[in-house]
Design a protein around this motif. Structure first.
Motif, PDB file in Angstrom:
ATOM      1  N   SER A   4      24.191 -37.572  84.891  1.00  0.00           N
ATOM      2  CA  SER A   4      25.017 -38.879  85.031  1.00  0.00           C
ATOM      3  C   SER A   4      25.509 -39.316  83.574  1.00  0.00           C
ATOM      4  O   SER A   4      25.055 -38.855  82.624  1.00  0.00           O
ATOM      5  N   ALA A   5      26.494 -40.211  83.747  1.00  0.00           N
ATOM      6  CA  ALA A   5      27.198 -40.733  82.549  1.00  0.00           C
ATOM      7  C   ALA A   5      27.673 -42.218  82.648  1.00  0.00           C
ATOM      8  O   ALA A   5      28.177 -42.497  83.695  1.00  0.00           O
ATOM      9  N   VAL A   6      27.964 -42.381  81.433  1.00  0.00           N
ATOM     10  CA  VAL A   6      28.672 -43.998  81.589  1.00  0.00           C
ATOM     11  C   VAL A   6      29.849 -43.829  80.829  1.00  0.00           C
ATOM     12  O   VAL A   6      29.916 -43.158  79.642  1.00  0.00           O
ATOM     13  N   GLU A  55      21.160 -50.795  76.609  1.00  0.00           N
ATOM     14  CA  GLU A  55      21.481 -49.105  76.995  1.00  0.00           C
ATOM     15  C   GLU A  55      22.895 -49.284  77.491  1.00  0.00           C
ATOM     16  O   GLU A  55      23.497 -50.179  78.054  1.00  0.00           O
ATOM     17  N   ALA A  56      23.346 -48.007  77.471  1.00  0.00           N
ATOM     18  CA  ALA A  56      24.755 -47.656  77.742  1.00  0.00           C
ATOM     19  C   ALA A  56      24.929 -48.119  79.443  1.00  0.00           C
ATOM     20  O   ALA A  56      25.942 -48.487  79.889  1.00  0.00           O
ATOM     21  N   SER A  57      24.048 -47.974  80.109  1.00  0.00           N
ATOM     22  CA  SER A  57      23.981 -48.321  81.902  1.00  0.00           C
ATOM     23  C   SER A  57      24.221 -49.804  81.852  1.00  0.00           C
ATOM     24  O   SER A  57      24.614 -50.275  82.878  1.00  0.00           O
ATOM     25  N   TYR A  75      29.641 -46.357  85.866  1.00  0.00           N
ATOM     26  CA  TYR A  75      28.558 -45.516  85.631  1.00  0.00           C
ATOM     27  C   TYR A  75      29.043 -44.250  86.683  1.00  0.00           C
ATOM     28  O   TYR A  75      29.422 -44.686  87.749  1.00  0.00           O
ATOM     29  N   HIS A  76      28.693 -43.190  86.439  1.00  0.00           N
ATOM     30  CA  HIS A  76      29.106 -42.017  87.265  1.00  0.00           C
ATOM     31  C   HIS A  76      27.651 -41.254  87.443  1.00  0.00           C
ATOM     32  O   HIS A  76      27.095 -40.661  86.447  1.00  0.00           O
ATOM     33  N   HIS A  95      25.419 -41.233  77.468  1.00  0.00           N
ATOM     34  CA  HIS A  95      24.307 -41.121  78.566  1.00  0.00           C
ATOM     35  C   HIS A  95      23.702 -42.509  79.150  1.00  0.00           C
ATOM     36  O   HIS A  95      23.587 -43.401  77.990  1.00  0.00           O
ATOM     37  N   PRO A  96      23.537 -42.746  80.030  1.00  0.00           N
ATOM     38  CA  PRO A  96      22.824 -43.933  80.454  1.00  0.00           C
ATOM     39  C   PRO A  96      21.906 -44.436  79.799  1.00  0.00           C
ATOM     40  O   PRO A  96      21.864 -45.650  79.651  1.00  0.00           O
ATOM     41  N   SER A  97      20.874 -43.871  79.116  1.00  0.00           N
ATOM     42  CA  SER A  97      19.877 -44.162  78.135  1.00  0.00           C
ATOM     43  C   SER A  97      20.062 -44.249  76.754  1.00  0.00           C
ATOM     44  O   SER A  97      19.395 -44.854  76.099  1.00  0.00           O
ATOM     45  N   ARG A 141      32.018 -41.341  76.363  1.00  0.00           N
ATOM     46  CA  ARG A 141      31.159 -40.868  77.486  1.00  0.00           C
ATOM     47  C   ARG A 141      29.854 -41.034  76.840  1.00  0.00           C
ATOM     48  O   ARG A 141      29.200 -40.299  76.026  1.00  0.00           O
TER      49      ARG A 141
END
Length: 192
Positions: free
Chosen positions: A36-38, A3-5, A27-28, A56-58, A54
């Protein structure tokens, strides 16, 4: 899949059919209407090009596990760098774009882990710091002063700032990423 997170520096992912190494990832949390974004910076292992993403965390990315094989650096012809497998004596080459700033630290016969993807070399796993001998250094102004630095020339021709107590013949550890002095290496001397 990762996952991006969960992205961390050094992770290798497949983007648009090409291998990319994560340089930075943060992570923002976002707020208000912004989700929220990575934010990640990735380096293309083939071209050396750096992209900013940029995500998405998922979001899920394909994580690639690279094989590492220790190889011996032979030489460069200005276009590519040549390495040899010490077990099979097979030679491989990596383009100079991949080696980049590490070039000044490579020395003939040096053993370096080379990252392989499906048997093909894609990158080198250079150590965080490297040990080099001091070829020339002016005498120290104050022998025991550690807060002031002086220039010294290393065996690879690189000039770095070192503490006053460093002298010719000393071995120093240099941080590869910044090219800065880290510490002097003390060699054990035994009395007979």
């Amino acid at each position: 899949m990762v996952e991006a997170s969960g992205l961390k520096p050094g992770v290798v992912v497949m983007l648009e059919g090409e291998l990319h190494s994560v340089a930075t990832a943060g992570y923002h949390a976002g707020g208000g209407q912004q989700g929220s974004a990575v934010f990640a910076r990735v380096k293309n292992l083939k071209t050396g090009h750096i992209r900013e993403l940029r995500l998405h965390p998922s979001d899920r990315l394909e994580e690639i596990a690279l094989d590492h094989k220790e190889m011996e650096y032979l030489y460069t012809d200005g276009v590519a760098f040549y390495f040899m497998d010490p077990d099979t004596f097979e030679q491989i080459s990596l383009p100079s774009e991949i080696i980049g700033a590490y070039e000044k630290f490579l020395q003939p016969n040096m053993r370096i882990p080379v990252a392989l993807y499906e048997g093909e070399p894609v990158n080198i796993a250079f150590p965080q710091a490297i040990e080099l001998s001091v070829v020339s250094a002016p005498p120290g102004v104050h022998e025991h002063a550690t807060s002031t630095f002086k220039p010294a020339t290393l065996e690879n021709g690189m000039e770095v700032l070192v503490p006053q107590f460093i002298k010719e013949g000393d071995t120093v550890r240099i941080e590869v990423a910044s090219g800065k002095y880290v510490e002097r290496i003390r060699r054990e001397t035994r009395k007979p």
